[in-house]
Design an enzyme around this catalytic site. Structure first.
Site, short mmCIF file in Angstrom:
data_model
loop_
_atom_site.label_atom_id
_atom_site.label_comp_id
_atom_site.label_asym_id
_atom_site.label_seq_id
_atom_site.Cartn_x
_atom_site.Cartn_y
_atom_site.Cartn_z
N SER A 184 1.05 -0.99 0.08
CA SER A 184 -0.03 -0.10 0.09
C SER A 184 0.92 1.59 0.02
O SER A 184 0.52 2.35 -0.85
CB SER A 184 -1.32 0.05 1.27
OG SER A 184 -0.50 0.04 2.26
N HIS A 212 -5.43 -3.51 -2.20
CA HIS A 212 -5.61 -2.83 -2.72
C HIS A 212 -4.90 -2.70 -4.71
O HIS A 212 -4.39 -2.19 -5.84
CB HIS A 212 -3.90 -1.97 -2.84
CG HIS A 212 -4.18 -0.89 -1.88
ND1 HIS A 212 -4.79 -0.03 -1.85
CD2 HIS A 212 -3.51 -0.62 -0.41
CE1 HIS A 212 -4.72 0.79 -0.84
NE2 HIS A 212 -3.69 0.20 0.25
N LYS A 243 -12.05 -0.14 -0.74
CA LYS A 243 -11.62 0.52 -1.93
C LYS A 243 -12.57 0.14 -3.08
O LYS A 243 -13.23 1.30 -3.09
CB LYS A 243 -10.31 -0.10 -1.95
CG LYS A 243 -9.82 0.51 -0.59
CD LYS A 243 -7.80 -0.41 -0.47
CE LYS A 243 -7.70 -0.56 0.73
NZ LYS A 243 -7.58 0.93 1.84
C1 LIG Z 1 -3.51 -4.45 2.47
C2 LIG Z 1 -4.90 -3.79 3.08
N1 LIG Z 1 -5.26 -4.38 4.27
C3 LIG Z 1 -6.11 -4.42 4.67
C4 LIG Z 1 -6.98 -2.86 5.11
C5 LIG Z 1 -7.60 -2.73 6.09
O1 LIG Z 1 -8.78 -2.82 5.57
P1 LIG Z 1 -10.36 -2.11 6.63
O2 LIG Z 1 -10.69 -0.23 5.62
O3 LIG Z 1 -11.23 -3.37 5.06
O4 LIG Z 1 -9.92 -2.58 7.26
C6 LIG Z 1 -5.64 -2.03 3.93
C7 LIG Z 1 -6.70 -0.64 4.61
O5 LIG Z 1 -5.75 0.83 4.57
C8 LIG Z 1 -4.97 -1.92 3.29
O6 LIG Z 1 -4.25 -1.39 2.59
#
Ligand SMILES: Cc1ncc(COP(=O)(O)O)c(C=O)c1O
Length: 391
Positions: A184, A212, A243
């Site tokens: 990310s 992502h 997202k």
């Molecule tokens: C790679 C990754 N995993 C998990 C999450 C968490 O997602 P959620 O907002 O659904 O908890 C994010 C959010 O920033 C993320 O970028």
């Protein structure tokens, strides 16, 4: 109120302000989109959302949520095994399994929860966990909650280190390899073909968080796994509904019938926390359908990502290379990243700055993110702002 605590908390906050790393919550008075109405700023162009396919305020996504609310009310009012599961949960889970190329899927109120569900549940007393150093915070915390026999944090995407660590693990250990699909903060892709190959050689399980990647990569938007032609070959995929897939909230684990069944029985965020609201289940389902029905959303996102990278280079910036819709520009110190983000906002462009400890010290950055909702005129206006703030 305990005054000692208030003073201690106050000085911690003062340190954040002093280091200029205090994060403000900027207030929006319009829906998420290519431009938003921001309190005290007026209209600004958004280059910092995960609204990759521009579906967060899509009329059909909104309508599906309203219909879900009208039909099923606000929510389950308890956990699913106690109070029942709504039809849209099953429909969404079927759609997510199809999307991921797996037998089954199970939803959670966030991908954070999904990671905290699947990683501890699949960790037994023999387990060795192998986790990329740049994995998302939710994976890091999930590993902390698990009780593996041991864990190896391998340097980012270092396949030699991963291979050596797998070879050194006891032969009878359960081995879990954890990786983001798209990282990310860097925007780069996991080396999934090599990871899958190493997993086969060492009888390891691969868990990919593709938050992502889904809705961004792969011919039909199925994510990093599709991008590499590995659909059906990855043991567990986790993802977010917050997202590309509607942008509301929610997450899921996609895997075999057996893994999802065990999660429904054992994973603590499923057993002790309410289900995804049916409004979200309905709107996320519509978002998945729209992505598959309208491939032009994906091509528009890809065109914008390619074009804006080129525009940034022409304007004198050096974005990190990548194939996803995340375009980081490293600026150095945290305060510099914050200042650049502020100057861009003064120019009507919303791009967030990230510093230590979210990214390594000295590698603070602004992170530009693309959306299918951005029109060429937004990109033109945004690049003009980037030119103006360049020092
Ligand atoms: C790679 C990754 N995993 C998990 C999450 C968490 O997602 P959620 O907002 O659904 O908890 C994010 C959010 O920033 C993320 O970028």
């Amino acid at each position: 109120m305990n005054t000692t605590l208030t003073e201690q908390v106050g000085s911690e906050l003062a340190e954040l302000h002093e280091a200029r790393t205090y994060k403000r919550f900027l207030t929006l008075s319009s829906a998420q989109g290519p431009v938003v109405e921001m309190a005290g700023r007026g209209e600004v162009i958004v280059l910092s959302s995960n609204n990759y396919l521009g579906l967060a305020a899509h009329p059909e996504v909104v309508r599906a949520g309203i219909e879900g609310l009208e039909r099923y009310g606000a929510g389950t009012a308890s956990v699913r095994f106690i109070c029942g599961t709504f039809e849209p949960h099953h429909e969404l889970e079927r759609a997510l399994a199809d999307l991921s190329g797996t037998e089954a899927a199970l939803t959670y109120v966030s991908c954070w929860n999904a990671n905290e569900a699947v990683i501890p549940t699949l960790t037994d007393a023999s387990t060795v966990i192998f986790t990329d150093a740049l994995n998302h915070a939710s994976i890091i915390d999930a590993v902390r909650l698990s009780r593996p026999a041991s864990k190896v944090i391998y340097p980012h995407s270092d396949m030699v280190a991963l291979r050596d660590a797998l070879a050194a693990a006891p032969g009878d250990a359960r081995k879990l390899i954890l990786t983001d699909g798209v990282f990310s903060m860097e925007g780069d892709l996991a080396r999934l073909p090599e990871i899958a190959e190493l997993a086969r050689e060492h009888d390891a399980v691969v868990i990919v968080d593709d938050s992502h990647g889904v809705g961004v990569l792969g011919e039909t938007g199925r994510g990093t796994v599709e991008h590499y032609g590995l659909l059906g070959e990855i043991d567990v995929i986790t993802g977010t509904l917050g997202k590309a897939l509607g942008g509301a909230a929610g997450g899921y684990v996609a895997s075999s019938e057996e893994v999802c069944d065990l999660l429904s029985q054992r994973s603590r965020p499923q057993l002790f926390s309410n289900a995804l609201p049916p409004t979200v289940a309905c709107s996320a389902l519509r978002a998945v359908e729209l992505m598959l029905e309208q491939p032009e959303l994906l091509s528009s996102l890809r065109d914008s990502s390619r074009l804006f990278r080129e525009m940034l280079v022409e304007a004198g910036y050096a974005p990190l290379e990548g194939e996803a819709a995340i375009i980081p520009i490293i600026v150095g110190e945290t305060a510099e990243a914050m200042a650049l983000s502020e100057r861009l906002l003064d120019e009507g462009v919303f791009v967030t700055g990230f510093g230590y400890p979210v990214v390594p010290e000295g590698a603070a950055r602004i992170r530009v993110q693309m959306s299918a909702a951005l029109e060429p005129e937004h990109l033109e206006r945004a690049i003009e702002a980037f030119r103006r703030v360049k020092t």
